[in-house]
Every structure is written in C-alpha cells, then in structure tokens.
Design an enzyme around this catalytic site. Structure first.
Site, PDB file in Angstrom:
ATOM      1  N   GLY A  12      -4.367   0.978  15.713  1.00 50.75           N
ATOM      2  CA  GLY A  12      -5.425  -0.045  15.615  1.00 50.75           C
ATOM      3  C   GLY A  12      -5.334  -1.033  16.816  1.00 50.75           C
TER       4      GLY A  12
ATOM      5  CG  ASP B  91       3.446   4.405   5.531  1.00 55.43           C
ATOM      6  OD1 ASP B  91       3.365   3.123   5.560  1.00 55.43           O
ATOM      7  OD2 ASP B  91       2.500   5.155   5.888  1.00 55.43           O
TER       8      ASP B  91
ATOM      9  NE  ARG C  37       2.204  13.810  11.652  1.00 51.54           N
ATOM     10  CZ  ARG C  37       2.069  12.758  12.255  1.00 51.54           C
ATOM     11  NH1 ARG C  37       1.201  11.850  12.365  1.00 51.54           N
ATOM     12  NH2 ARG C  37       3.261  12.825  13.372  1.00 51.54           N
TER      13      ARG C  37
ATOM     14  CB  ALA D 259      53.004  22.490  -3.856  1.00 56.24           C
TER      15      ALA D 259
ATOM     16  CG  ASN E 246      41.781  18.398 -17.954  1.00 49.39           C
ATOM     17  OD1 ASN E 246      41.812  19.542 -17.852  1.00 49.39           O
ATOM     18  ND2 ASN E 246      40.993  17.354 -17.856  1.00 49.39           N
TER      19      ASN E 246
ATOM     20  CE  LYS F 180      38.428  14.288 -16.003  1.00 50.48           C
ATOM     21  NZ  LYS F 180      38.274  15.132 -17.062  1.00 50.48           N
TER      22      LYS F 180
ATOM     23  CG  ASN G  62       2.792   8.635  10.202  1.00 49.35           C
ATOM     24  OD1 ASN G  62       1.999   8.133   8.840  1.00 49.35           O
ATOM     25  ND2 ASN G  62       2.687   7.681  11.113  1.00 49.35           N
TER      26      ASN G  62
ATOM     27  CG  LEU H 249      -1.910  -1.266   1.357  1.00 47.05           C
ATOM     28  CD1 LEU H 249      -3.069  -1.000   2.509  1.00 47.05           C
ATOM     29  CD2 LEU H 249      -2.564  -1.446   0.137  1.00 47.05           C
TER      30      LEU H 249
ATOM     31  N   GLY I  55      -9.327   4.609   2.130  1.00 46.28           N
ATOM     32  CA  GLY I  55      -8.884   3.539   3.297  1.00 46.28           C
ATOM     33  C   GLY I  55      -8.103   2.336   2.838  1.00 46.28           C
TER      34      GLY I  55
END
Ligand code: UD1
Ligand code: CA
Length: 474
Positions: free
Chosen positions: A150, A113, A20, A393, A399, A364, A240, A13, A89
């Site tokens: 419930g 959830d 919220r 350094a 490139n 890279k 929630n 479901l 529902g």
C-alpha cells in the site's frame, strides 16, 4: 492482571492463509531461528510492554486459516484469541478483535508474518502517540521497489502530511510511483479505532475491508497522521514465500552473529552460523564455519568449536575444544577437555576437566572424571567413569539387556583394553586392567587383570581354498 495495569492493546493478525508457502502448516507457524514467526512477534510485543513502563500488554491474536492449531500453540494469561472466519481483509480481522480491546489503552496492530519488527522501532512509534498527545501513528518505509505494498499518499507540498493509503491494486499509475509504503503497523486510540472500523466498507477491487482506509478517515476528522520509520528497513519484511522466509532467516542470523562478535567471539564467517536459541559466549571464543547452536548453549572463555558441529543445550567450560563434525546434546564438557572430531555426546554426558572423547565415540548419560579418555570408536552409556581411566578403541558398555538399563562403574585409573564389552551392571575396581577383547560380566577387584581371551591356535600347513575354475557356457 487488572485492566488499569494495561499500557497497550496489541492486535496480532495471523488469520491469512499464506497460499504461496505451499504448506499444510499455517504461515505464521513456520520457524525463524527455530521458533514460529508468531512467537517472535509475541515476544517483541511483551518486551515493548516492559519498555513502556508497567510491563503489561493486552495481546489479542486473530486466527483463521489452520483452525485451532495456531491458538493452541500459544496459550498465555496475557493472550486472547479471536477467530476470523471467513477472512475478509485486515480491517475485518481487527473488527473481530475489537470487543477484546480496552478503551483506556491505545491499540497497536502487528502482523504475524512480519516477525523481525524490533522493540526500538515500536517504542518510538508508540511514544510518538503517547508523548505528543496525537492520535494516529503509522510505521512507513521507503522502498526501492514498492510493488505490492500500500502506498502512502501525502499532500502535494514537500514533506506534506499523510492523506490516505492506497493499495497497489487500487492505485493510479502516479500513485504506484510512490516509494513510501505502508508497513501495516499502526497505533491508534482504541475508541477512535472502534468508530473507524464501524465505518469501513468493502467497496474496493478485492471486496475486502481494508484496515488502511482508517488513515483517510482520521485525516477527514482533521487528525494529523504521524509517521515513524523503522530503525532498519528489514524489520518490516514480511514472509509470503519460502524464499522470503529463508531471506529473513539470514537477516536474523546475521544480527545474532554481529552481536556475538561485538561481545568478543571470533566467528570465522558470520554468514555461516545458525543460532536457534540462546548462545552465551565467554572471552576469546572461536567458532568455525557451519555450526548450529540450539536451545541454551554456554561457551566458556577460550572455547574453540571446529567446523560443522551441532550443539544443543550444552555447557562447554573454559579452554575446551570441540573438533569438527561433533554432535552434542544435553551435555557438559569440562575445562580444557577435547571432544571430536566426529564425537557424539548425548543427554547426560558430563565430562570432567581435560577429558578426551575422540572420533566415533558415543557417550550417553555417563560421567567422565578428570583426564579420562575414550579416544576411538566406543559406546559408553549409563556409566560412571573415574579419573585418568583409559577406554580402548572398540569398547562397548552393554547397558541394555533388552528390557532394562543397567549401570557400569569404572573406578579411577582403570585401563580398558581395546574391543572389550562390559555387560552391566558391573563394576571395575580402582586401577584394574581389562585385557583386549574382554567380555566382562562380573565385578573386578581393584588392581586385578582380567583376560577372557580364547587361546590362539596356529596351523602352519593351512592352505586357503582356491576359486573354482570357470565352466564354459553351454
Ligand atoms: C497489507 C496492507 C498494505 C501493506 C501491507 C504490508 C491492507 C489492506 N493492506 O497488504 O497496505 O503495504 O499489508 O505488508 O491492510 N490478515 C488477516 N485476515 C485477513 C487478511 C489478512 O488476518 O482477512 C493478516 C494476514 O495473515 C497478514 C496480514 O493480515 O498477516 C496482512 O495481510 P496481507 O493479505 O498480506 O495484506 P497485504 O495485501 O500484503
Ligand atoms: Ca502481505
């Protein structure tokens, strides 16, 4: 997939709107450990199928709020989507899925959830039905604070059988004091489910079709409702709100941290690690606080990761060390190499054994041979760097000419003086030396020295300009 191979229907479901969360993103798309909650639920359902034997489940997702966004994010041959519009529902949601269910296999109800539900727990629940020839399996949990859930109403007798489920809003004061709650997860024979769904009514405080009413119907038909409890209460935590999402994330991460420690990793603080993908560790790996691991990350034996590093899709070989605040993505690091602090390895960075990449160095799409070093402040892109090369350094491989990328090749034992620029495409021959401040635009033969330095002039009688005296305000 033939129908006979299906061992279980699983209805997930996911139509609710998650008001919220205060988000434009449907609730079930919010991530736990870097993946949508719903992805965890589908993974678990599939893993359950595999546990049950023949490995096939018939997955039916119910979507609604958020439109096609949810179903479009999850497309798979074993998964069908049905729309629930409007959302009336949980019972109404399952009604939409009913035409897609196969009668010969039982149906398990899960929630998009409630993402931490574990395979072990579900396996026990499903087996309680299959093995004992019973017809109703319900996952319940005892909560200190059952507010909002419930309640499971049982017979008066101690250990009495389940009679029905009553929603918080419809419960009497006495019923509200019951601490055993319905997790929402249940498994039932599919033909029974169809019959019960047909009989549902929306005669309740929310004018919704409650799936939970099928419990009372089963009892009225004389069936026994078998209850199973989750291995850990947190498995049934639902999301929630953003606060609950963050709580669940910590629960999940703590589980991963515990598993890492069990497999031999030393975590300086298991509460301060985040794994969003698959982290594989060798023996005696040490991980300091605040690190994030994404995608597929493999750490060899004795690898040390300093504090606050981010590693995404990387392989770190035995004995290498990644020092604090380093960011690595799509890279591989050779045995006993040293990276960081404050280093950045981007996709295609491949470091050989004992290579060193120091602070504020970006690499890279480049390989570094064994023992090669770039210890401070450099950019090395699209380059092949040989063994024992030392890059001073401030060195930059140029490139990119504004349109295309070009390669730089630096052969073994080259020394690049500080603050040099290598304008690609260019090759520096084995053992050559670039003087500090060289702007290199042509290939260098092996063993040669290149200097492109302007002659320095010294003016000994030079006087620095002085500041003008302040003029008084008019
Ligand atoms: C439901 C149960 C309650 C249980 C609780 C556990 C019912 C009537 N009540 O209550 O007994 O303790 O879960 O968390 O089942 N959904 C739809 N379509 C709808 C309504 C809901 O897909 O029309 C989905 C939601 O997205 C959610 C799940 O069903 O994933 C549960 O819905 P929610 O509204 O949270 O039910 P609760 O009132 O919490
Ligand atoms: Ca809920």
């Amino acid at each position: 997939m033939t129908d006979e191979a299906i061992v279980l229907n699983v209805v997930v479901l996911a139509a609710g709107m998650g008001k919220r969360m205060r988000s434009d993103l449907p609730k079930v798309m919010h991530p736990v450990a870097g993946r949508p909650m719903l992805a965890h639920v589908f993974d678990t359902a599939r893993a359950l199928g595999a546990r049950l034997g023949r490995g096939e489940v018939n997955l039916v997702g119910v979507y609604g709020h958020g439109g096609r966004l949810v179903p479009d994010a999850f497309v798979a041959p074993d998964l069908q989507w049905v729309e629930q519009m409007p959302q009336r529902g949980t019972g109404h949601a399952v009604m939409q899925a009913a035409p897609r269910l196969l009668d010969h296999a039982p149906t398990l109800i899960l929630y998009g959830d409630v993402p931490l539900i574990a395979v072990d727990t579900l396996e026990r629940l499903v087996r309680s039905l299959l093995d004992a020839q019973r017809r109703f399996g319900l996952l319940t949990v005892e909560l200190v604070d059952p507010t909002g859930y419930g309640r499971v109403v049982r017979d008066k007798a101690p250990g009495g059988s389940v009679q029905r489920i009553v929603e918080q809003r419809d419960a009497s004061l006495a019923e509200q004091s019951i601490r055993e709650v319905n997790t929402g997860v249940m498994v039932v024979p599919t033909p029974d489910l169809r019959r019960w769904l047909d009989a549902l009514s929306d005669d309740n405080s929310q004018a919704e079709y409650y799936l939970t009413d099928i419990v009372g119907m089963a009892v009225a038909e004389g069936l026994e409702v078998v209850t199973v409890q989750p291995t850990h209460a947190w498995e049934t935590l639902g999301v929630n709100s953003r606060g609950q999402l963050a709580e669940l994330e910590r629960v999940y991460q703590r589980g991963l941290a515990d598993a890492l420690m069990e497999s031999g990793a030393h975590l300086l603080d298991p509460a301060r690690i985040d794994v969003r993908g698959q982290l594989t560790v060798g023996r005696d790996v040490c991980i300091d606080v605040g690190c994030v691991f994404e995608g597929q990350v493999t750490l060899g034996d004795r690898v040390r990761i300093g504090p606050y590093c981010v590693l995404r899709d990387v392989v770190i070989r035995d004995g290498a060390e990644i020092a604090a605040y380093s960011h690595l993505e799509g890279a591989s690091v050779g045995a006993n190499a040293r990276v960081g602090p404050y280093a950045r390895l981007r996709p295609g960075a491949e470091l050989g054994p004992r290579a060193h990449i120091g602070n504020f160095v970006e690499v890279k799409n480049s390989s570094f041979g064994a023992d090669a070093k770039a210890n401070h402040l450099a950019y090395v892109g699209d380059s092949t760097v040989g063994e024992r090369v030392n890059i001073g350094a401030g060195t930059i491989t140029c490139n990119y000419d504004g349109a295309n990328k070009h390669r730089t090749v630096i052969e073994d034992d080259v020394f690049i003086g500080s603050n040099s620029e290598l304008v690609a495409p260019v090759r520096v021959g084995r053992g050559a030396t670039l003087g500090a401040g060289t702007t290199l635009t042509k290939d260098v033969p092996a063993g040669a020295l290149v200097i492109t330095r302007a002659q320095a002039r010294t003016l000994s009688d030079w006087v620095r300009p002085a500041k003008n005296p302040k003029t008084p305000k008019a």
